[in-house]
Design an enzyme around this catalytic site. Structure first.
Site, PDB file in Angstrom:
ATOM      1  N   HIS A 373       0.829  -1.198   0.000  1.00  0.00           N
ATOM      2  CA  HIS A 373       0.000   0.000   0.000  1.00  0.00           C
ATOM      3  C   HIS A 373       0.866   1.252   0.000  1.00  0.00           C
ATOM      4  CE1 HIS A 373      -3.130   2.830   1.741  1.00  0.00           C
ATOM      5  NE2 HIS A 373      -3.837   2.198   0.808  1.00  0.00           N
ATOM      6  N   CYS A 374       2.005   1.184   0.651  1.00  0.00           N
ATOM      7  CA  CYS A 374       2.904   2.340   0.759  1.00  0.00           C
ATOM      8  C   CYS A 374       3.445   2.799  -0.590  1.00  0.00           C
ATOM      9  CB  CYS A 374       4.101   2.007   1.650  1.00  0.00           C
ATOM     10  SG  CYS A 374       3.694   1.431   3.278  1.00  0.00           S
TER      11      CYS A 374
END
Length: 382
Positions: A373-374
């Protein structure tokens, strides 16, 4: 780059939890924060029709960035590049991926990512954390699309960010949609939205003088709601000063839908600051209501046993919760704790029965303190 909430004990080493790379710090963050404070003192703008949708909506594309800086990654760079390429290729099976690379490394990015990923060299980058540096896309439900920038300042001037500070605005220009700056300094991984008026975030990341000095929690809450088209913030205390993000929420707690969330829970033996923080996040969420007054339905996502994962790095980020939703799939990580990996996959399959669950070995990125997600930012379909 987020996000980082469920790593192990603090210790020396080259990773994002221990402030990976201090090169190139500038005074720009402090000057920007002063401007933000001045704007926050003014009456907040009326909420518009645009809001950031929940992440399971259909996407037009995914945005990513290519890391190429040895002063940041040193000997870990090639492994991190391999993980970024793996993530990009996997997402590209389900939706278009556009990856921003510096001109000098674009050819290598194309070679490693393959023909299914579009690599552009017109938007230079410092690092790979597109969740934090990219624009936050908003929709109005009537075919409109615009973007908001969160005034990225290198997570409180901890890392060089001259190029990354401009990524959000440049992507908006590339797409050809309106762009505005929010009245706060923050990162995309620091704020979770349910698409229906409710946000969640940690005070340690947002209400922090390294980003928003002198700005009150109430002022920041108004600025967040204005930027995201929301009306309520659920706050967690978080963990100050132990990782570069100051405890981004998206590695621990995620919205699934309005009124529905999950929290990655540590094993019982884990008692460090991040484990305590996760348990507190679960408790706070379980007692919270949405902007519409609905009680939160909070699910547990069991984290792995750090004694059974592949990585021996004490600050490794083993976050299943840091998954990415793309069209028809959930892209998550696996860490070598076979039982926990399988259980996490089964949980995600129950939560998203119409999507394929892809589990990837991204240990090099995890050693750097980040997850899937980062390094991704969705562009929702208008």
């Amino acid at each position: 780059m987020n996000d980082r909430t469920v790593g192990r004990h603090a210790g020396p080493g080259l990773n994002r939890r221990r402030f990976l790379a201090a090169a190139g710090l500038t005074a720009a963050g402090a000057a920007l924060a002063t401007t933000i404070q001045d704007r926050a003192e003014a009456a907040p703008a009326a909420a518009g029709v645009f809001r950031v949708p929940v992440e399971d909506v259909r996407h037009t594309r995914t945005w990513m960035a290519w890391p190429d800086t040895t002063s940041i990654w040193r000997g870990k760079l090639s492994g991190v590049q391999a993980d970024i390429a793996l993530i990009a290729r996997t997402i590209a099976k389900y939706e278009p991926v556009v990856l921003c690379a510096n001109p000098g490394s674009a050819a290598k990015a194309r070679q490693m990512c393959g023909p299914t990923v579009t690599v552009i060299s017109s938007i230079p980058v410092d690092d790979c954390w597109m969740r934090d540096t990219g624009p936050v896309f908003r929709t109005d439900g009537y075919g409109g699309l615009d973007t908001v920038g969160l005034n990225f300042n290198g997570w409180g001037d901890k890392q060089t960010h001259a190029k990354d500070a401009l990524v959000a605005e440049r992507i908006a220009a590339y797409v050809g949609v309106p762009f505005t700056y929010a009245d706060l300094v923050g990162e995309g991984g620091a704020i979770e939205q349910d698409g229906a008026g409710t946000l969640m975030a940690t005070r340690s990341s947002i209400v922090n003088r390294n980003r928003n000095p002198g700005v009150s929690e109430r002022q920041l809450e108004r600025a967040m709601c204005d930027a995201y088209g929301a009306s309520k913030v659920i706050w967690f205390d978080g963990v100050y000063g132990q990782d570069i993000t100051d405890d981004h929420v998206d590695a621990t707690s995620r919205f699934l839908a309005p009124g529905e969330a999950l929290v990655q829970m540590p094993v019982a033996a884990d008692t460090d600051d991040y484990a305590r923080d996760a348990r507190k996040q679960y408790s706070v969420l379980s007692a919270s209501t949405t902007a519409a007054g609905r009680a939160m339905d909070v699910m547990r996502l069991q984290g792995p046993d750090y004694n059974k994962i592949r990585s021996a790095n004490r600050d490794f980020l083993a976050s299943y919760a840091n998954f990415y939703l793309c069209n028809d799939a959930v892209i998550s990580a696996q860490f070598g704790d076979k039982r926990a990996d399988e259980a996490a996959k089964a949980t995600l399959a129950r939560l998203y029965p119409d999507r394929r669950i892809e589990q990837l070995d991204i240990d090099r990125l995890g050693t750097g303190g980040g997850g899937i997600h980062c390094v991704t930012q969705q562009q929702p379909a208008a």
